[in-house]
Write an enzyme that holds these catalytic residues in place. Structure first.
Site, PDB file in Angstrom:
ATOM      1  N   HIS A  80       0.825  -1.200   0.000  1.00 28.48           N
ATOM      2  CA  HIS A  80       0.000   0.000   0.000  1.00 28.48           C
ATOM      3  C   HIS A  80       0.867   1.262   0.000  1.00 28.48           C
ATOM      4  O   HIS A  80       2.063   1.222   0.297  1.00 28.48           O
ATOM      5  CB  HIS A  80      -0.924   0.010   1.217  1.00 28.48           C
ATOM      6  CG  HIS A  80      -2.001  -1.037   1.151  1.00 28.48           C
ATOM      7  ND1 HIS A  80      -2.957  -1.183   2.127  1.00 28.48           N
ATOM      8  CD2 HIS A  80      -2.292  -1.982   0.211  1.00 28.48           C
ATOM      9  CE1 HIS A  80      -3.774  -2.169   1.805  1.00 28.48           C
ATOM     10  NE2 HIS A  80      -3.389  -2.673   0.643  1.00 28.48           N
ATOM     11  N   GLU A  82       0.924   4.005   1.940  1.00 23.92           N
ATOM     12  CA  GLU A  82       1.479   4.513   3.187  1.00 23.92           C
ATOM     13  C   GLU A  82       2.775   3.798   3.558  1.00 23.92           C
ATOM     14  O   GLU A  82       3.739   4.420   4.002  1.00 23.92           O
ATOM     15  CB  GLU A  82       0.459   4.345   4.338  1.00 23.92           C
ATOM     16  CG  GLU A  82      -0.827   5.130   4.133  1.00 23.92           C
ATOM     17  CD  GLU A  82      -1.935   4.288   3.507  1.00 23.92           C
ATOM     18  OE1 GLU A  82      -3.084   4.441   3.920  1.00 23.92           O
ATOM     19  OE2 GLU A  82      -1.618   3.487   2.592  1.00 23.92           O
ATOM     20  N   CYS A 105      -6.060   1.790   6.037  1.00 22.58           N
ATOM     21  CA  CYS A 105      -6.733   0.560   6.466  1.00 22.58           C
ATOM     22  C   CYS A 105      -6.376   0.249   7.913  1.00 22.58           C
ATOM     23  O   CYS A 105      -5.298   0.598   8.406  1.00 22.58           O
ATOM     24  CB  CYS A 105      -6.380  -0.599   5.546  1.00 22.58           C
ATOM     25  SG  CYS A 105      -4.614  -1.025   5.493  1.00 22.58           S
ATOM     26  N   CYS A 114      -2.248  -0.308   7.628  1.00 20.14           N
ATOM     27  CA  CYS A 114      -1.457   0.908   7.392  1.00 20.14           C
ATOM     28  C   CYS A 114      -1.546   1.858   8.579  1.00 20.14           C
ATOM     29  O   CYS A 114      -0.607   2.604   8.855  1.00 20.14           O
ATOM     30  CB  CYS A 114      -1.925   1.598   6.115  1.00 20.14           C
ATOM     31  SG  CYS A 114      -1.513   0.667   4.616  1.00 20.14           S
ATOM     32  N   ALA A 184     -18.791   7.475 -29.820  1.00 18.07           N
ATOM     33  CA  ALA A 184     -18.254   8.389 -30.833  1.00 18.07           C
ATOM     34  C   ALA A 184     -19.334   8.654 -31.863  1.00 18.07           C
ATOM     35  O   ALA A 184     -20.023   7.727 -32.310  1.00 18.07           O
ATOM     36  CB  ALA A 184     -17.025   7.775 -31.501  1.00 18.07           C
ATOM     37  N   THR A 226     -22.192  -5.698 -31.809  1.00 14.91           N
ATOM     38  CA  THR A 226     -20.919  -5.035 -32.082  1.00 14.91           C
ATOM     39  C   THR A 226     -19.858  -6.050 -32.494  1.00 14.91           C
ATOM     40  O   THR A 226     -19.046  -5.794 -33.390  1.00 14.91           O
ATOM     41  CB  THR A 226     -20.450  -4.249 -30.841  1.00 14.91           C
ATOM     42  OG1 THR A 226     -21.398  -3.210 -30.563  1.00 14.91           O
ATOM     43  CG2 THR A 226     -19.086  -3.621 -31.060  1.00 14.91           C
ATOM     44  N   ARG A 237      -4.152  -0.444 -27.439  1.00 19.25           N
ATOM     45  CA  ARG A 237      -3.178  -0.518 -28.523  1.00 19.25           C
ATOM     46  C   ARG A 237      -2.120   0.583 -28.457  1.00 19.25           C
ATOM     47  O   ARG A 237      -1.393   0.793 -29.427  1.00 19.25           O
ATOM     48  CB  ARG A 237      -3.900  -0.465 -29.874  1.00 19.25           C
ATOM     49  CG  ARG A 237      -4.854  -1.626 -30.098  1.00 19.25           C
ATOM     50  CD  ARG A 237      -5.335  -1.700 -31.538  1.00 19.25           C
ATOM     51  NE  ARG A 237      -6.105  -0.525 -31.907  1.00 19.25           N
ATOM     52  CZ  ARG A 237      -7.421  -0.409 -31.736  1.00 19.25           C
ATOM     53  NH1 ARG A 237      -8.094  -1.387 -31.154  1.00 19.25           N
ATOM     54  NH2 ARG A 237      -8.050   0.688 -32.108  1.00 19.25           N
ATOM     55  N   SER A 331     -29.881   0.515 -23.142  1.00 22.05           N
ATOM     56  CA  SER A 331     -30.229  -0.392 -22.046  1.00 22.05           C
ATOM     57  C   SER A 331     -29.592   0.042 -20.737  1.00 22.05           C
ATOM     58  O   SER A 331     -30.246   0.055 -19.684  1.00 22.05           O
ATOM     59  CB  SER A 331     -29.788  -1.825 -22.385  1.00 22.05           C
ATOM     60  OG  SER A 331     -30.494  -2.326 -23.493  1.00 22.05           O
TER      61      SER A 331
END
Length: 392
Positions: A80, A82, A105, A114, A184, A226, A237, A331
């Site tokens: 973690h 810390e 935590c 931590c 898009a 799709t 990529r 949806s």
């Protein structure tokens, strides 16, 4: 009450000085927390089930606050932030201030708490942005620090920190991933063609931004349509970020995904999960290529998406990028499961001759679902990018 002088009279000058000190400390706290929030984004999407948290250890050097230790949740989730920051600071952490973007935590998991590490280091103050809703923490980290005599300052730039922690917080609070819908569209509001013809919509700068979105999200989802029309691979990529590719998820109720599709053929290299109602005895050919399956048990769209999101959250998926077409987008919006919308809009119209073949975008900057507010608008080459957040 105003500070008083030795003769018992009020001292406005001392009061003014106290106000200035308080104001200066608030400024310093905000300054370093802003830096920590930016630092936390270095490993966003790369820390498995853990959130990407940052921690700075700060100490006065020649009357100036200086960073003597820093850490960000390591790749894979451990160690973690810390612990790393304290390790870098070493013994000089004693009496220092520590800035953390999420409540430390307080429980023993795969690593010690931590909060205990901060107490052992002897730090003076711990300044925190966001509370941790994990039931094993949830205020107990703060309580442990205060019981040890450490000053705790909460909610410094909490909203700003929660932007990067949104997935983790959503999974802990609502048992589902934080969902970003990406779309898009052309200048005249279309997202493609019914013919399945590949249509270029946005330019290279926008496309690069999409790859970054893939890199910082745990999973990406599309529908069977799709897959059939576009045959995508859905990996990241960008050079150097190929290893950051998300888990690929296909919502395919009737199992129409072609076995020879790019997704199935690369399932042994990049994780592929197919959510379907089809009996698992019919999926052996997909499994041979490495595909995994989630069974959805209902025909109701809303209930089906809820079931799917619950499954993903249980698999430690905190952030989901929905890149599907109009049907999938509609949806998710109708079911109320979209938390962020990112629209890329080109400056050209759709180059398809027959209007009947054009696929209309289910939402546009002029037709945004109720409850979403514009947070950012950027120019990316010749395109525009709009970012909307759901208003809680």
């Amino acid at each position: 009450m105003l500070p008083m002088t030795a003769n018992g009279k009020h001292n406005p000058k001392a009061h003014s000085q106290n106000e200035k000190i308080h104001s200066d400390q608030e400024y310093i706290d905000r300054k370093f927390m802003q830096a920590a929030i930016r630092y936390a984004r270095r490993h966003e999407g790369l820390t498995a089930e853990n959130p990407s948290v940052a921690a700075f250890v700060i100490k006065l050097t020649e009357d100036q606050p200086v960073i003597i230790g820093r850490g960000v949740t390591a790749l894979g989730g451990r160690p973690h932030a810390e612990v790393q920051a304290l390790e870098e600071a070493g013994a000089t952490a004693k009496g220092a201030d520590v800035y953390v973007t999420l409540e430390p935590c307080s429980h023993y998991g795969k690593t010690p708490p931590c909060a205990d590490a901060l107490i052992k280091a002897g730090v003076k103050r711990v300044i925190v942005a966001a509370d941790d809703p994990d039931e094993r923490v949830a205020g107990q980290g703060f309580a442990k620090l205060r019981a040890a005599g450490i000053e705790v300052v909460e909610k410094v730039l909490a909203r700003e920190a929660e932007y990067g922690l949104a997935g983790y917080l959503k999974r802990k609070r609502q048992a589902r991933p934080f969902v970003t819908l990406k779309m898009a569209m052309t200048k005249d509001g279309y997202i493609g063609a019914h013919s399945g013809e590949q249509v270029k919509i946005t330019g290279a700068v926008s496309n690069g931004q999409v790859q970054i979105l893939r890199a910082i999200n745990d999973a990406i989802l599309v529908g069977a349509g799709t897959v059939e029309n576009d045959n995508p691979t859905l990996t990241c990529r960008l050079n150097g970020l190929e290893h950051c590719s998300p888990v690929r998820v296909v919502l395919d109720r009737s199992l129409k995904t072609p076995v020879n599709s790019n997704l199935v053929q690369t399932a042994d290299q990049h994780k592929l999960v197919i959510a379907t109602k089809v009996d698992h005895s019919s999926v052996d050919v997909y499994k041979k290529h490495g595909a995994e399956f989630l069974h959805v048990s209902t025909d109701n769209d809303d209930a089906q998406l809820s079931e799917l999101l619950s499954h993903l959250a249980a698999s430690d998926i905190s952030t989901l990028l929905v890149e599907g077409g109009a049907k999938i987008a509609t949806s998710f919006i109708k079911a109320g499961f979209v938390d962020r919308i990112i629209l890329f809009q080109s400056n050209t119209n759709l180059d398809v001759k027959e209007d009947a073949m054009k696929v209309k975008a289910p939402l546009t900057p002029d037709n945004m679902p109720h409850g979403f507010a514009l947070k950012n608008k950027l120019t990316l080459g010749a395109d525009l990018m709009y970012e909307y957040e759901k208003i809680n």
